[in-house]
Scaffold this active site. Structure first.
Site, mmCIF file in Angstrom:
data_model
loop_
_atom_site.group_PDB
_atom_site.id
_atom_site.type_symbol
_atom_site.label_atom_id
_atom_site.label_comp_id
_atom_site.label_asym_id
_atom_site.label_seq_id
_atom_site.Cartn_x
_atom_site.Cartn_y
_atom_site.Cartn_z
ATOM 1 C CD GLU A 208 37.390 33.820 35.058
ATOM 2 O OE1 GLU A 208 37.663 34.168 36.226
ATOM 3 O OE2 GLU A 208 36.668 32.519 35.232
ATOM 4 C CG ASP A 209 40.963 34.767 37.427
ATOM 5 O OD1 ASP A 209 40.305 33.960 36.445
ATOM 6 O OD2 ASP A 209 41.292 34.377 38.307
#
Ligand code: IMP
Length: 179
Positions: free
Chosen positions: A103-104
């Site tokens: 995930e960012d």
């Protein structure tokens, strides 16, 4: 690299430079290589934001693994349910697999919690969570990512996959909103 950039009405200043991002990502990749040797993990990158983090990470992954991408669609439900989320694009059978979500950013933690809970319903062998950025002070519920690129203050950032109104994802460095 530009020290300051403008996107629409907002000014951002550089916070983490590209070289620093990549060397930290290389370190995370070496940790994952050790932790998942002989486990043939399935990486699930979360689009759109994680595409650059995922690519940067996978360059350093040298163990046998599979890579796929998923999306989380959020839409406003009724007042009582708040934000309703939907996991889309998961075509793999993950039962018995070792999953690493890519995930960012973990901000409130809602998306991360939703994703982990949703994946666990399909009985994977394990689920771990890698995030490029983590805003621990912004959490609305407890969440501990297993692999963290950088912990940051609860400020708005863009670049390296992250957007402001869909702009700025292509920036090589990470920028923070100037106050
Ligand atoms: P959550 O609040 O942890 O559920 O984060 C949801 C999503 O909000 C993340 O996956 C990002 O796409 C987005 N987001 C959160 N913080 C930022 C930010 O500082 N810049 C850009 N996007 C963000």
């Amino acid at each position: 690299m530009m020290q300051e950039i403008q996107i629409k009405d907002k000014i951002f200043r550089v916070m983490i430079e590209a070289e620093k991002i990549q060397s930290r990502i290389n370190f995370l990749a070496s940790q994952i290589n050790e932790d998942y040797k002989d486990k043939k993990p399935l990486f699930l990158g979360v689009l759109n934001g994680a595409f650059l983090f995922a690519a940067g990470l996978f360059k350093g992954i040298n163990i046998e693994c599979e890579i796929s991408f998923i999306r989380v669609k959020s839409y406003s439900g009724t007042e009582s349910t708040g934000q309703v989320k939907n996991l889309i694009g998961l075509n793999e059978n993950i039962q018995g697999r070792h999953i690493i979500v890519i995930e960012d950013i973990v901000d409130t933690g809602d998306t991360a919690r939703y994703l982990v809970d949703e994946l666990k319903k399909q009985h994977p062998a394990s689920v771990k969570f890698a995030t490029m950025l983590f805003k621990p002070k912004a959490l609305k519920q407890p969440f501990n990512p297993d692999y963290i690129g950088f912990e940051i203050e609860p400020e708005f950032v863009v670049g390296y996959g992250l957007d402001y109104d869909e702009l700025g994802r292509n920036l090589n460095d990470i920028y923070v909103l100037k106050k």
